[in-house]
Design a protein around this motif. Structure first.
Motif, PDB file in Angstrom:
ATOM      1  N   GLY A 100     -32.438  48.448 -23.686  1.00 47.43           N
ATOM      2  CA  GLY A 100     -31.378  49.328 -23.225  1.00 47.43           C
ATOM      3  C   GLY A 100     -30.001  48.765 -23.466  1.00 47.43           C
ATOM      4  O   GLY A 100     -29.825  47.625 -23.902  1.00 47.43           O
ATOM      5  N   TYR A 101     -29.012  49.598 -23.181  1.00 50.01           N
ATOM      6  CA  TYR A 101     -27.612  49.223 -23.246  1.00 50.01           C
ATOM      7  C   TYR A 101     -27.143  48.755 -21.870  1.00 50.01           C
ATOM      8  O   TYR A 101     -27.602  49.262 -20.843  1.00 50.01           O
ATOM      9  CB  TYR A 101     -26.746  50.431 -23.573  1.00 50.01           C
ATOM     10  N   THR A 102     -26.149  47.861 -21.891  1.00 48.81           N
ATOM     11  CA  THR A 102     -25.432  47.508 -20.684  1.00 48.81           C
ATOM     12  C   THR A 102     -23.945  47.733 -20.949  1.00 48.81           C
ATOM     13  O   THR A 102     -23.432  47.279 -21.982  1.00 48.81           O
ATOM     14  CB  THR A 102     -25.672  46.054 -20.282  1.00 48.81           C
ATOM     15  N   PHE A 103     -23.282  48.412 -20.022  1.00 42.27           N
ATOM     16  CA  PHE A 103     -21.881  48.764 -20.209  1.00 42.27           C
ATOM     17  C   PHE A 103     -20.949  47.858 -19.413  1.00 42.27           C
ATOM     18  O   PHE A 103     -21.315  47.375 -18.327  1.00 42.27           O
ATOM     19  CB  PHE A 103     -21.636  50.216 -19.773  1.00 42.27           C
ATOM     20  N   GLY A 104     -19.748  47.668 -19.953  1.00 39.99           N
ATOM     21  CA  GLY A 104     -18.682  47.021 -19.220  1.00 39.99           C
ATOM     22  C   GLY A 104     -18.078  47.964 -18.206  1.00 39.99           C
ATOM     23  O   GLY A 104     -18.475  49.133 -18.108  1.00 39.99           O
ATOM     24  N   SER A 105     -17.096  47.479 -17.488  1.00 37.44           N
ATOM     25  CA  SER A 105     -16.503  48.252 -16.393  1.00 37.44           C
ATOM     26  C   SER A 105     -15.447  49.249 -16.863  1.00 37.44           C
ATOM     27  O   SER A 105     -14.995  50.068 -16.082  1.00 37.44           O
ATOM     28  CB  SER A 105     -15.899  47.310 -15.351  1.00 37.44           C
ATOM     29  N   GLY A 106     -15.062  49.182 -18.132  1.00 43.38           N
ATOM     30  CA  GLY A 106     -14.201  50.205 -18.697  1.00 43.38           C
ATOM     31  C   GLY A 106     -12.718  49.921 -18.569  1.00 43.38           C
ATOM     32  O   GLY A 106     -12.268  49.154 -17.711  1.00 43.38           O
ATOM     33  N   THR A 107     -11.949  50.558 -19.465  1.00 43.72           N
ATOM     34  CA  THR A 107     -10.484  50.522 -19.429  1.00 43.72           C
ATOM     35  C   THR A 107      -9.981  51.954 -19.393  1.00 43.72           C
ATOM     36  O   THR A 107     -10.317  52.750 -20.273  1.00 43.72           O
ATOM     37  CB  THR A 107      -9.906  49.819 -20.667  1.00 43.72           C
ATOM     38  N   ARG A 108      -9.186  52.248 -18.376  1.00 46.41           N
ATOM     39  CA  ARG A 108      -8.606  53.588 -18.280  1.00 46.41           C
ATOM     40  C   ARG A 108      -7.236  53.556 -18.939  1.00 46.41           C
ATOM     41  O   ARG A 108      -6.314  52.915 -18.430  1.00 46.41           O
ATOM     42  CB  ARG A 108      -8.497  54.021 -16.824  1.00 46.41           C
ATOM     43  N   LEU A 109      -7.103  54.232 -20.094  1.00 41.58           N
ATOM     44  CA  LEU A 109      -5.874  54.241 -20.878  1.00 41.58           C
ATOM     45  C   LEU A 109      -5.151  55.565 -20.703  1.00 41.58           C
ATOM     46  O   LEU A 109      -5.742  56.628 -20.897  1.00 41.58           O
ATOM     47  CB  LEU A 109      -6.186  54.026 -22.360  1.00 41.58           C
ATOM     48  N   THR A 110      -3.893  55.481 -20.327  1.00 37.94           N
ATOM     49  CA  THR A 110      -3.038  56.661 -20.256  1.00 37.94           C
ATOM     50  C   THR A 110      -1.887  56.467 -21.228  1.00 37.94           C
ATOM     51  O   THR A 110      -1.137  55.494 -21.116  1.00 37.94           O
ATOM     52  CB  THR A 110      -2.486  56.878 -18.839  1.00 37.94           C
ATOM     53  N   VAL A 111      -1.763  57.383 -22.150  1.00 37.10           N
ATOM     54  CA  VAL A 111      -0.665  57.339 -23.113  1.00 37.10           C
ATOM     55  C   VAL A 111       0.384  58.342 -22.657  1.00 37.10           C
ATOM     56  O   VAL A 111       0.076  59.527 -22.442  1.00 37.10           O
ATOM     57  CB  VAL A 111      -1.147  57.658 -24.529  1.00 37.10           C
ATOM     58  N   VAL A 112       1.614  57.865 -22.481  1.00 36.41           N
ATOM     59  CA  VAL A 112       2.672  58.724 -21.917  1.00 36.41           C
ATOM     60  C   VAL A 112       3.809  58.898 -22.924  1.00 36.41           C
ATOM     61  O   VAL A 112       3.951  58.130 -23.867  1.00 36.41           O
ATOM     62  CB  VAL A 112       3.204  58.141 -20.594  1.00 36.41           C
TER      63      VAL A 112
END
Lengths: 112, 110
Positions: A100-112
């Motif tokens: 299986g895959y294991t995922f990281g905790s993620g990056t929330r990107l907002t471009v303004v």
């Protein structure tokens, strides 16, 4: 045990600025590495995957690129961000099939 | 490539209720996983289940590979079960690219 690290957790960037997101895996060697993006309220889209150093495959033509300078390091980049690049970016690793895959905790990107 | 469809898209439950989430896939699979995405966005791996049945506490999953579907059972649901449940799969072909369904959004009310 294996762990996956992803940073930063959140990022606000102006349109036209560069981007660099980093993902590293510990406790394994020669992992398959993946970058996914999730737009708000939607499913996950595979962006890039890599089966080895310097080997990158792109799934979706876009404003982004990926690199794998070391065995357990995967970097997502852009030279000039667009508003449409906003989203939640997730890195994942797999030892290869069948596993299986294991995922990281993620990056929330907002471009303004 | 493989197609993954999930149903229902949305589900509302009272605490204590049971539920079944379904995942259909278009071709034979070498991997099938169920994930729970929590409110912070993190994807938690629930099951790696290309075939057969597995159980983990109040959750269980069954994949019938020959009929191309998988089911996720949640029993005695709790408010902490809320979030989005994703099914993802890959079949034959290079580099085991995991393809996600659109997810089931679950809300458990007290």
């Amino acid at each position: 045990s294996q762990t996956i690290h992803q940073w930063p957790a959140t990022l606000v960037q102006p349109v036209g600025s560069p981007l660099s997101l980093e993902c590293t895996v510990e406790g394994t060697s020669n992992p398959n590495l993946y970058w996914y993006r999730q737009a708000a309220g939607r499913g996950l889209q595979l962006l890039f995957y890599s089966v080895g150093i310097g080997q990158i495959s792109s799934e979706v033509p876009q404003n982004l690129s990926a690199s794998r300078p070391q065995d357990r390091q995967f970097i997502l980049s852009s030279k000039k961000l667009l508003l449409s690049d906003s989203g939640f970016y997730l890195c994942a690793w797999s030892p290869g099939p069948p596993a299986g895959y294991t995922f990281g905790s993620g990056t929330r990107l907002t471009v303004v | 490539g493989i197609q993954v469809e999930q149903s229902p898209p949305d589900l509302i439950l009272q605490e204590g209720a049971n539920s079944t989430l379904r995942c259909n896939f278009s071709d034979s699979v070498n991997n099938l996983q169920w994930f729970h995405q929590n409110p912070w966005g993190q994807l938690i791996n629930l099951f790696y289940i290309p075939s057969g049945t597995k159980q983990n506490g109040r959750l269980s999953a069954t994949t019938v590979a020959t009929e191309r579907y998988s089911l996720l059972y949640i029993s005695s649901s709790q408010t902490t079960d809320s979030g989005v449940y994703f099914c993802a799969a890959y079949g034959d072909g290079g580099y085991n690219k995991l393809i996600f369904g659109a997810g089931t959004r679950l809300a458990v009310h007290p």
